[in-house]
Design a protein around this motif. Sequence first.
Motif, PDB file in Angstrom:
ATOM      1  N   SER A 236      42.858  38.407  43.474  1.00  0.00           N
ATOM      2  CA  SER A 236      43.333  38.149  44.839  1.00  0.00           C
ATOM      3  C   SER A 236      44.598  38.953  45.168  1.00  0.00           C
ATOM      4  O   SER A 236      45.234  38.722  46.187  1.00  0.00           O
ATOM      5  N   GLY A 237      44.950  39.899  44.301  1.00  0.00           N
ATOM      6  CA  GLY A 237      46.165  40.698  44.512  1.00  0.00           C
ATOM      7  C   GLY A 237      46.002  41.773  45.576  1.00  0.00           C
ATOM      8  O   GLY A 237      44.941  41.913  46.191  1.00  0.00           O
ATOM      9  N   LYS A 238      47.102  42.508  45.785  1.00  0.00           N
ATOM     10  CA  LYS A 238      47.105  43.611  46.761  1.00  0.00           C
ATOM     11  C   LYS A 238      47.367  44.928  46.020  1.00  0.00           C
ATOM     12  O   LYS A 238      48.152  44.968  45.071  1.00  0.00           O
ATOM     13  N   ILE A 239      46.738  45.975  46.495  1.00  0.00           N
ATOM     14  CA  ILE A 239      46.901  47.290  45.862  1.00  0.00           C
ATOM     15  C   ILE A 239      48.275  47.868  46.199  1.00  0.00           C
ATOM     16  O   ILE A 239      48.724  47.802  47.343  1.00  0.00           O
ATOM     17  N   LYS A 240      48.926  48.406  45.178  1.00  0.00           N
ATOM     18  CA  LYS A 240      50.232  49.052  45.366  1.00  0.00           C
ATOM     19  C   LYS A 240      50.110  50.525  45.056  1.00  0.00           C
ATOM     20  O   LYS A 240      49.225  50.941  44.299  1.00  0.00           O
ATOM     21  N   LYS A 241      51.043  51.296  45.633  1.00  0.00           N
ATOM     22  CA  LYS A 241      51.061  52.732  45.363  1.00  0.00           C
ATOM     23  C   LYS A 241      52.412  53.096  44.776  1.00  0.00           C
ATOM     24  O   LYS A 241      53.437  52.576  45.214  1.00  0.00           O
ATOM     25  N   LYS A 242      52.401  53.961  43.785  1.00  0.00           N
ATOM     26  CA  LYS A 242      53.667  54.539  43.337  1.00  0.00           C
ATOM     27  C   LYS A 242      53.411  55.948  42.834  1.00  0.00           C
ATOM     28  O   LYS A 242      52.256  56.333  42.612  1.00  0.00           O
ATOM     29  N   ILE A 243      54.488  56.692  42.685  1.00  0.00           N
ATOM     30  CA  ILE A 243      54.328  58.048  42.159  1.00  0.00           C
ATOM     31  C   ILE A 243      54.545  57.973  40.651  1.00  0.00           C
ATOM     32  O   ILE A 243      55.588  57.527  40.183  1.00  0.00           O
ATOM     33  N   HIS A 244      53.523  58.356  39.906  1.00  0.00           N
ATOM     34  CA  HIS A 244      53.636  58.394  38.446  1.00  0.00           C
ATOM     35  C   HIS A 244      53.214  59.786  38.003  1.00  0.00           C
ATOM     36  O   HIS A 244      52.154  60.265  38.409  1.00  0.00           O
ATOM     37  N   LEU A 245      54.049  60.448  37.227  1.00  0.00           N
ATOM     38  CA  LEU A 245      53.791  61.826  36.788  1.00  0.00           C
ATOM     39  C   LEU A 245      53.563  62.753  37.988  1.00  0.00           C
ATOM     40  O   LEU A 245      52.730  63.654  37.944  1.00  0.00           O
ATOM     41  N   GLY A 246      54.267  62.452  39.064  1.00  0.00           N
ATOM     42  CA  GLY A 246      54.177  63.289  40.257  1.00  0.00           C
ATOM     43  C   GLY A 246      52.914  63.082  41.073  1.00  0.00           C
ATOM     44  O   GLY A 246      52.664  63.817  42.028  1.00  0.00           O
ATOM     45  N   ARG A 247      52.105  62.094  40.702  1.00  0.00           N
ATOM     46  CA  ARG A 247      50.837  61.885  41.401  1.00  0.00           C
ATOM     47  C   ARG A 247      50.816  60.524  42.090  1.00  0.00           C
ATOM     48  O   ARG A 247      51.301  59.541  41.527  1.00  0.00           O
TER      49      ARG A 247
END
Length: 257
Positions: A236-247
């Motif tokens: 039931s979570g929400k998708i998160k975005k982050k930059i990892h290894l420049g991607r």
Amino acid sequence: MPELPEVESYCRYCSSVALGKKISKVKTGSRKVLEVSASTLRRHLLHNKLSSCKRHGKYLLMGISDGYLLSMHFGMSGYLDYAREEAPEHTHLSLTLPAGGELVYVCPRKFGRISIAESADAFVKEKGLGPDAMEISKKDFAEKISGYNGSIKGALMNQGLVAGIGNVYSDEILYQEGLLPERKASRLESKKLKKMHSAMKRILNTAIRNKAEREEFPARYLAGRRQEGSSCGICSGKIKKKIHLGRPTYFCPNHQK
Ligand SMILES: [Zn+2]
């Protein structure tokens, strides 16, 4: 960016439209995309035929009837198509086939590469590629990944360990396996890595079966919900975005640990 499933679908497409047909004209585009000269490409391709088509990781390797291979990498935005009339803009290689149509390599951002190789083995060695993700054994996969000094996402995307996985499919594998992308690869148990190997094959097979059309993937997949705040397909979570290894990296902080 084309990863293993996209390149596999170009490979199958090329096999169905171009094999065994004599090339009557060779046109080249930007020098940036060509790792060999236009005249070398013409020497190998003109009046010859493409005799086979296979893939290693994200590379397409087409056998030429003179015994050499035409290699293609698709960079960020490349693709292969068959143009019945005019070749599309950003075509960097066009091979005219008997019916008049052209097999075209299109690459708008010019990060792709075209070259000539002597053999598949020599090519794989020269590029420093690991085994193809669809071919690698469970044991080999677990050994290579656990020997990597960095994150699990970095290990999966490292073409020298296992060839074919990029940003989107590494995220998908980790999402389905419930692991955060920055987890240290060398700290994961062998049992977990062997399970990940099965997940990788299952995901790639599903993608290939759907011709890499991400909107056709099963609803629970991450590929169709790569957007900050979209609902997770597993919990039931929400998708998160982050930059990892420049991607740009997408994950669910609720079920990925
Ligand atoms: Zn979740």
